[in-house]
Design a protein around this motif. Structure first.
Motif, PDB file in Angstrom:
ATOM      1  N   TYR A 168       0.856  -1.191   0.000  1.00 26.14           N
ATOM      2  CA  TYR A 168       0.000   0.000   0.000  1.00 26.14           C
ATOM      3  C   TYR A 168       0.886   1.233   0.000  1.00 26.14           C
ATOM      4  O   TYR A 168       1.727   1.379   0.893  1.00 26.14           O
ATOM      5  CB  TYR A 168      -0.909   0.006   1.236  1.00 26.14           C
ATOM      6  N   GLU A 169       0.662   2.085  -1.001  1.00 30.42           N
ATOM      7  CA  GLU A 169       1.472   3.293  -1.155  1.00 30.42           C
ATOM      8  C   GLU A 169       0.565   4.519  -1.009  1.00 30.42           C
ATOM      9  O   GLU A 169      -0.593   4.517  -1.427  1.00 30.42           O
ATOM     10  CB  GLU A 169       2.154   3.298  -2.529  1.00 30.42           C
ATOM     11  N   THR A 170       1.108   5.553  -0.368  1.00 27.42           N
ATOM     12  CA  THR A 170       0.326   6.783  -0.206  1.00 27.42           C
ATOM     13  C   THR A 170      -0.020   7.352  -1.592  1.00 27.42           C
ATOM     14  O   THR A 170       0.825   7.409  -2.482  1.00 27.42           O
ATOM     15  CB  THR A 170       1.100   7.837   0.588  1.00 27.42           C
ATOM     16  N   ALA A 171      -1.291   7.779  -1.713  1.00 22.42           N
ATOM     17  CA  ALA A 171      -1.788   8.225  -3.020  1.00 22.42           C
ATOM     18  C   ALA A 171      -1.945   9.748  -3.117  1.00 22.42           C
ATOM     19  O   ALA A 171      -2.537  10.249  -4.081  1.00 22.42           O
ATOM     20  CB  ALA A 171      -3.128   7.557  -3.324  1.00 22.42           C
ATOM     21  N   GLU A 172      -1.432  10.478  -2.108  1.00 21.98           N
ATOM     22  CA  GLU A 172      -1.625  11.927  -2.141  1.00 21.98           C
ATOM     23  C   GLU A 172      -0.962  12.558  -3.370  1.00 21.98           C
ATOM     24  O   GLU A 172      -1.564  13.352  -4.098  1.00 21.98           O
ATOM     25  CB  GLU A 172      -1.075  12.539  -0.857  1.00 21.98           C
ATOM     26  N   ALA A 173       0.296  12.222  -3.599  1.00 18.20           N
ATOM     27  CA  ALA A 173       0.995  12.804  -4.754  1.00 18.20           C
ATOM     28  C   ALA A 173       0.362  12.351  -6.073  1.00 18.20           C
ATOM     29  O   ALA A 173       0.211  13.142  -7.016  1.00 18.20           O
ATOM     30  CB  ALA A 173       2.475  12.395  -4.703  1.00 18.20           C
ATOM     31  N   LEU A 174      -0.019  11.028  -6.093  1.00 17.58           N
ATOM     32  CA  LEU A 174      -0.641  10.518  -7.305  1.00 17.58           C
ATOM     33  C   LEU A 174      -1.982  11.206  -7.569  1.00 17.58           C
ATOM     34  O   LEU A 174      -2.305  11.577  -8.709  1.00 17.58           O
ATOM     35  CB  LEU A 174      -0.825   9.009  -7.184  1.00 17.58           C
ATOM     36  N   GLN A 175      -2.774  11.421  -6.497  1.00 15.30           N
ATOM     37  CA  GLN A 175      -4.058  12.080  -6.679  1.00 15.30           C
ATOM     38  C   GLN A 175      -3.887  13.546  -7.089  1.00 15.30           C
ATOM     39  O   GLN A 175      -4.676  14.066  -7.886  1.00 15.30           O
ATOM     40  CB  GLN A 175      -4.881  11.981  -5.389  1.00 15.30           C
ATOM     41  N   ARG A 176      -2.864  14.205  -6.528  1.00 13.65           N
ATOM     42  CA  ARG A 176      -2.611  15.581  -6.967  1.00 13.65           C
ATOM     43  C   ARG A 176      -2.262  15.619  -8.449  1.00 13.65           C
ATOM     44  O   ARG A 176      -2.737  16.482  -9.202  1.00 13.65           O
ATOM     45  CB  ARG A 176      -1.475  16.198  -6.141  1.00 13.65           C
ATOM     46  N   GLU A 177      -1.442  14.664  -8.865  1.00 16.34           N
ATOM     47  CA  GLU A 177      -1.087  14.618 -10.278  1.00 16.34           C
ATOM     48  C   GLU A 177      -2.310  14.316 -11.153  1.00 16.34           C
ATOM     49  O   GLU A 177      -2.506  14.946 -12.201  1.00 16.34           O
ATOM     50  CB  GLU A 177      -0.009  13.551 -10.493  1.00 16.34           C
ATOM     51  N   ILE A 178      -3.138  13.367 -10.683  1.00 22.19           N
ATOM     52  CA  ILE A 178      -4.350  13.043 -11.444  1.00 22.19           C
ATOM     53  C   ILE A 178      -5.294  14.252 -11.506  1.00 22.19           C
ATOM     54  O   ILE A 178      -5.866  14.569 -12.551  1.00 22.19           O
ATOM     55  CB  ILE A 178      -5.045  11.826 -10.826  1.00 22.19           C
TER      56      ILE A 178
END
Length: 498
Positions: free
Chosen positions: A215-225
């Motif tokens: 499980y990886e934090t998705a904050e950066a990924l969600q910001r990018e999305i």
């Protein structure tokens, strides 16, 4: 009590313009309510301009289309971004975890030393900044390693790892997490995560011996999305707006051209209808005038025949009778009879000359209208030994010959009537030209035109002359007006647009 008699031309009032609209605007349909407030949306839409209707329809169609496209593109970009991040993370974790699962081909659990090594690497390396939990699954659904130690050696359904067991990398965001016991620890962290499943293979054979889940934090990924979504929707919105504006300006320009052509066509068709109506009315008047002219000519010929029969013919008959009497007198001279014959012959000659003078048209072709009227007055005075008062304003020199002859005949007949019925008393001939209206008037100070029918046969020549003057004037588009009252004289007026 004075009674005024007026005879006015039908051409004084032109045919009214046709009020029929040949090209009408389409009326909007109303709803069953009938009132303006009860109009249906379709009826309201029809009242709008073509460009506005187009913008509304295009906005709906393009809006729905571009919304679908935007969602499809943003979802595709989101899936591609997540898949790319998952594959990158999976490759990294495969290289990290595969050395520790090689012994799972013979045993179904990891040694404690291996578990401690994995725990130490996860807590001491850079993985701890973005990887919050790691699990290692056996193909039967048993967890042999987990950051949450409470799930170790427990078996769960294999639906989640089924794709990874086929050799594929699978990922899902935390909003897709099911309410399973094995995810209780990760859900308790209350942070956005995305879950990655990657197959772990045996070195040399490539056989899948386990599945690694982390499980990886998705904050950066969600910001990018989210940034990508904003960019996609900004591009889609800008493209939609640009297309709408471009199409609107094109349609509005064409709509203006169409409206200009419709207005011009409406005006031309209305003008065509008006001209057609006027032409029909004028054609009817010309036909009527021709018929009346034929009738007047026939009556005029009858009048001339009657004048010749009652005047010169009777006098000539008397001369012949007297000549026979002289022959029967066997040469006896009778001075009284000869004198009577001489007077009768002179009277007959004078009457023939007067009739010929009335029929013959003077040479007015080379004369101006002013000179022609002066000549007419002089000849009338010479014939009747009466006086005609002239009041001639500045008249145009380029009056058409047809109008000049018509005016000459009109004035000649009016002066003859003034002499016959008013004894030449108060004879006046006037003419004026102002703002394109040429007016000629003849008046006298006689007893006026009687309203009753003449009792003596042949004395209706006045009415016949008035009818002839009227149709002569109207045949050239003029207006004929006769004004008369008992003991107040008579005025005959002709008006022309020249």
């Amino acid at each position: 009590m004075c009674t005024e008699t007026k005879a006015q031309s039908n051409s004084e009032t032109l045919v009214a313009e046709s009020d029929q609209t040949l090209v009408g605007s389409e009326a909007g349909q109303t709803s069953s309510g009938g009132g303006p407030g009860g109009q249906s949306p379709r009826a309201k839409l029809r009242h709008l301009s073509r460009s506005t209707q187009f913008v509304i329809c295009a906005a709906i169609i393009l809006g729905l289309t571009m919304t679908f496209v935007g969602k499809l593109v943003s979802q595709s970009i989101e899936d591609a971004t997540i898949q790319t991040a998952a594959e990158t993370g999976a490759r990294y974790m495969q290289n990290f975890l595969e050395p520790f699962v090689q012994g799972l081909t013979t045993v179904k659990e990891l040694p404690d030393a291996t578990i401690q090594t994995i725990d130490h690497l996860l807590s001491s390396t850079s993985l701890s900044t973005h990887v919050v939990s790691v699990k290692i699954w056996l193909p039967d659904g048993t967890i042999v390693y987990s950051t949450d130690k409470s799930t170790v050696r427990k078996t769960f359904p294999t639906e989640e790892i089924s794709l990874a067991l086929t050799g594929k990398i699978y990922t899902e965001l935390d909003n897709d997490f099911e309410d399973d016991n094995e995810d209780a620890f990760e859900r308790s962290l209350n942070i956005p995560l995305y879950e990655i499943f990657a197959p772990l293979r045996e070195a040399g054979t490539g056989k899948i011996v386990a599945v690694g889940e982390f499980y990886e934090t998705a904050e950066a990924l969600q910001r990018e999305i989210n940034n990508l979504r904003k960019k996609v929707w900004a591009i889609v919105g800008a493209a939609t707006t640009a297309m709408l504006l471009l199409l609107f300006f094109i349609v509005r320009r064409d709509d203006k051209i169409i409206k200009q052509h419709e207005t011009a066509l409406e005006w031309r068709m209305d003008e065509q209808a008006r001209l057609h109506s006027n032409n029909a009315a004028l054609q009817h008047k010309v036909t009527t005038a021709n018929h009346e002219f034929s009738r007047i000519n026939e009556l005029t010929l009858r009048r001339i025949g009657a004048d010749l029969h009652d005047g010169p013919a009777q006098l000539l008959s008397l001369i012949l009778l007297r000549l026979e009497e002289l022959e029967n007198s066997q040469g006896a001279s009778d001075e009284e009879v000869l004198e009577m014959i001489r007077r009768a012959g002179e009277d007959a000659l004078n009457e023939v000359r007067e009739i010929s003078l009335d029929l013959a048209l003077p040479e007015v072709t080379d004369l101006t209208l002013h000179d022609a009227l002066v000549l007419l007055a002089e000849r009338h005075e010479e014939r009747t030994e009466t006086r005609v008062e002239l009041e001639l304003d500045a008249l145009p020199d380029d009056v058409p010959i047809a109008h000049k002859i018509c005016i000459y005949r009109f004035a000649q007949e009016a002066l003859n009537n003034a002499y016959i019925h008013a004894g030449g008393k108060g004879q006046k001939l006037s003419a004026s030209h102002c703002e394109g209206l040429l007016e000629v008037q003849v008046e006298d100070a006689g007893v006026g035109i009687p309203t009753e029918k003449p009792s003596v046969p042949g004395r209706g020549r006045t009415h016949l002359g008035l009818v002839g003057m009227r149709y002569r004037v109207e045949s050239l588009g003029g207006v004929f007006i006769i004004e008369s009252a008992p003991h107040a004289g008579t005025k005959a007026r002709a008006q022309f647009k020249i």
